[in-house]
Design a protein around this motif. Structure first.
Motif, PDB file in Angstrom:
ATOM      1  N   THR A 291      -4.210  14.196   3.950  1.00 54.25           N
ATOM      2  CA  THR A 291      -5.515  13.529   3.860  1.00 54.25           C
ATOM      3  C   THR A 291      -6.380  13.613   5.173  1.00 54.25           C
ATOM      4  O   THR A 291      -7.630  13.071   5.156  1.00 54.25           O
ATOM      5  CB  THR A 291      -5.477  12.338   3.362  1.00 54.25           C
ATOM      6  OG1 THR A 291      -4.425  12.201   2.251  1.00 54.25           O
ATOM      7  CG2 THR A 291      -6.762  11.767   2.705  1.00 54.25           C
TER       8      THR A 291
ATOM      9  N   THR B 263       1.900   3.323   2.043  1.00 57.07           N
ATOM     10  CA  THR B 263       2.635   3.584   3.365  1.00 57.07           C
ATOM     11  C   THR B 263       3.896   2.796   2.905  1.00 57.07           C
ATOM     12  O   THR B 263       5.064   3.284   3.324  1.00 57.07           O
ATOM     13  CB  THR B 263       2.139   2.870   4.512  1.00 57.07           C
ATOM     14  OG1 THR B 263       0.868   3.598   4.531  1.00 57.07           O
ATOM     15  CG2 THR B 263       2.825   3.101   5.786  1.00 57.07           C
TER      16      THR B 263
ATOM     17  N   LYS C 194      -5.411   5.611  -5.560  1.00 55.51           N
ATOM     18  CA  LYS C 194      -5.854   6.917  -5.179  1.00 55.51           C
ATOM     19  C   LYS C 194      -6.167   7.865  -6.571  1.00 55.51           C
ATOM     20  O   LYS C 194      -6.866   7.167  -7.411  1.00 55.51           O
ATOM     21  CB  LYS C 194      -5.413   7.569  -4.116  1.00 55.51           C
ATOM     22  CG  LYS C 194      -5.368   6.813  -2.880  1.00 55.51           C
ATOM     23  CD  LYS C 194      -4.827   7.631  -1.494  1.00 55.51           C
ATOM     24  CE  LYS C 194      -4.806   6.782  -0.484  1.00 55.51           C
ATOM     25  NZ  LYS C 194      -4.737   7.492   0.852  1.00 55.51           N
TER      26      LYS C 194
ATOM     27  N   SER D 136       0.897  -1.083  -0.032  1.00 58.56           N
ATOM     28  CA  SER D 136       0.043   0.005   0.012  1.00 58.56           C
ATOM     29  C   SER D 136       0.797   1.330   0.051  1.00 58.56           C
ATOM     30  O   SER D 136       2.047   1.158   0.198  1.00 58.56           O
ATOM     31  CB  SER D 136      -0.963  -0.023   1.255  1.00 58.56           C
ATOM     32  OG  SER D 136      -0.413   0.404   2.354  1.00 58.56           O
TER      33      SER D 136
ATOM     34  N   ASP E 167       5.219  12.898   0.518  1.00 57.10           N
ATOM     35  CA  ASP E 167       4.371  11.898   0.371  1.00 57.10           C
ATOM     36  C   ASP E 167       3.089  12.479  -0.673  1.00 57.10           C
ATOM     37  O   ASP E 167       2.415  13.467  -0.194  1.00 57.10           O
ATOM     38  CB  ASP E 167       3.667  11.575   1.959  1.00 57.10           C
ATOM     39  CG  ASP E 167       2.613  10.921   2.061  1.00 57.10           C
ATOM     40  OD1 ASP E 167       2.038  10.581   0.761  1.00 57.10           O
ATOM     41  OD2 ASP E 167       1.864  10.557   2.961  1.00 57.10           O
TER      42      ASP E 167
HETATM   43  C1  LIG Z   1      -3.838   6.880   1.747  1.00 55.59           C
HETATM   44  C2  LIG Z   1      -2.595   7.732   2.260  1.00 55.59           C
HETATM   45  C3  LIG Z   1      -1.258   7.100   2.659  1.00 55.59           C
HETATM   46  C4  LIG Z   1      -0.916   5.539   2.712  1.00 55.59           C
HETATM   47  O1  LIG Z   1      -2.115   4.719   2.948  1.00 55.59           O
HETATM   48  P1  LIG Z   1      -2.292   3.469   2.773  1.00 55.59           P
HETATM   49  O2  LIG Z   1      -2.971   2.756   3.691  1.00 55.59           O
HETATM   50  O3  LIG Z   1      -0.896   2.770   3.286  1.00 55.59           O
HETATM   51  O4  LIG Z   1      -2.271   3.065   1.343  1.00 55.59           O
HETATM   52  C5  LIG Z   1      -0.189   7.743   2.843  1.00 55.59           C
HETATM   53  N1  LIG Z   1      -0.281   9.134   2.807  1.00 55.59           N
HETATM   54  C6  LIG Z   1      -1.263   9.826   2.378  1.00 55.59           C
HETATM   55  C7  LIG Z   1      -1.268  11.276   2.485  1.00 55.59           C
HETATM   56  C8  LIG Z   1      -2.626   8.897   2.116  1.00 55.59           C
HETATM   57  O5  LIG Z   1      -3.683   9.911   1.758  1.00 55.59           O
END
Ligand SMILES: *Cc1c(COP(=O)(O)O)cnc(C)c1O
Length: 370
Positions: free
Chosen positions: A142, A66, A193, A64, A167
């Motif tokens: 987010t 992260t 995303k 994912s 990020d």
């Molecule tokens: C969604 C998100 C992540 C990572 O989330 P995962 O659940 O690991 O995919 C990292 N940073 C931001 C800014 C996000 O919106």
């Protein structure tokens, strides 16, 4: 089960084109068919922001968003490097957590989650430590829907000769990322995303030069190991190949639809319609529009309504909204407009939200009267 309209910040509702791409043959990841797919995706990822592959490389990771953040931070800050982290939400704080777990020398400029980046404090931090090599920041935070102002931050970094680790998990593909002007070392992002692929595949767009200074701190998330293998049409470990099919199709669709600028405009229109609809029934956004991303917005909960009540009501109507994080969970909800969302979906959402709020207000008003 009928497909709910997902208004959470990924995974997103897929287009038919992307969904159909999953029907392709099963693949062995040591065969040319897989490497053709991998090569094409790496090129298409660079093409999203028209990056020159002499300077930039797209490194794919099965995991994912992260995992891409962690591969980026744990690999690109050298052994004698030092990291400054900007925190104004969950994802900035996660960048610090990654540094901590890997024993990377770091300091943070912490903010409340509703605060914009305080450039004066960042500048002080940059002046205080002359050893800093990198600055890590969440582009679109987010947690709140804030689009952090990276233009101003990038200027500070340039003056202090510090490289940016971004990020971009919830901004890549739909917001401005100035690869020419900002001193970017790398951007971490994900397939599911703003790019509209499926979960399981993430990536780091990395300045080639930076890979020479890589310092592996983990076996599995060693960015350079992936970069080297992928450059030679290889892969170190078993990749999530169905997610590759989906991302390939999704990137083709993004290009066909006019690229990230068009997607930014589209998300912006949808987000603006949701904002106006909520505003018309007295619900305001947490942040001013000019500080918000096009991807996701945070709103105060309707008066007297719990998140659970509001969520369950909208879920019954076919919409999945998202809770606030941490202490925001009791006051806020979030609406993302990523994914295959139509104007009709937003029309229906607005009708449902209005009806729900007016009903809720009426019942609490009659409750008061009783
Ligand atoms: C969604 C998100 C992540 C990572 O989330 P995962 O659940 O690991 O995919 C990292 N940073 C931001 C800014 C996000 O919106």
């Amino acid at each position: 089960m009928k497909q709910a309209i997902l208004l959470n910040p990924g995974p997103v509702v897929l287009s038919d084109h992307v969904r159909r791409s999953l029907q392709q043959p099963d693949l062995c990841h040591r065969e040319p068919e897989f490497f053709d797919l991998q090569d094409r995706i790496r090129q298409r990822l660079l093409d999203v922001y028209a990056l020159d592959d002499a300077d930039w490389v797209a490194v794919l990771l099965s995991g994912s968003g992260t995992s891409a953040m962690e591969a980026m931070v744990s690999s690109l800050v050298p052994a004698d490097g030092e990291l400054l982290v900007i925190e104004n939400g969950v994802y900035g704080e996660r960048l610090s957590e990654i540094a901590r777990v890997h024993g990377i020398s770091h300091t943070a400029v912490a903010h409340r989650w509703d605060q914009a980046i305080d450039l004066d404090r960042v500048e002080q931090a940059l002046q205080q430590s002359t050893e800093l090599t990198h600055l890590a920041v969440a582009h679109h935070e987010t947690t709140t829907g804030r689009l952090n102002d990276l233009t101003a931050l990038a200027e500070l970094c340039r003056r202090h000769k510090v490289k940016l680790l971004i990020d971009g998990v919830s901004s890549f593909g739909a917001e401005t990322i100035d690869f020419d002007q900002w001193p970017i070392a790398a951007v971490a992002a994900t397939a599911n995303k703003c790019l509209h692929g499926i979960p399981g595949l993430s990536f780091v767009i990395c300045r080639r030069q930076q890979l020479n200074q890589c310092q592996p701190r983990t076996l599995y998330l060693d960015l350079n190991r992936y970069a080297k293998a992928q450059a030679k049409r290889g892969t170190p470990f078993t990749p999530a190949f169905p997610a590759f099919y989906a991302l390939d199709a999704a990137l083709q669709e993004l290009a066909d639809q006019g690229g990230w600028q068009q997607r930014q405009a589209r998300y912006g229109q949808l987000a603006e319609r949701v904002r106006q609809c909520l505003h018309s029934v007295g619900i305001e956004g947490m942040l001013p529009t000019e500080q918000s991303s096009v991807v996701l917005r945070s709103y105060y909960l309707p008066p007297g309504m719990s998140y659970k009540h509001w969520h369950d009501y909208l879920r019954d109507q076919g919409f999945i909204i998202y809770a606030g994080q941490g202490h925001f969970s009791s006051e806020m909800f979030r609406v993302s407009t990523m994914g295959q969302i139509t104007d009709q979906d937003i029309d229906r959402l607005c009708r449902a939200m209005r009806a729900g709020i007016l009903e809720g207000l009426n019942s609490s008003a009659s409750g008061d009267a009783a």
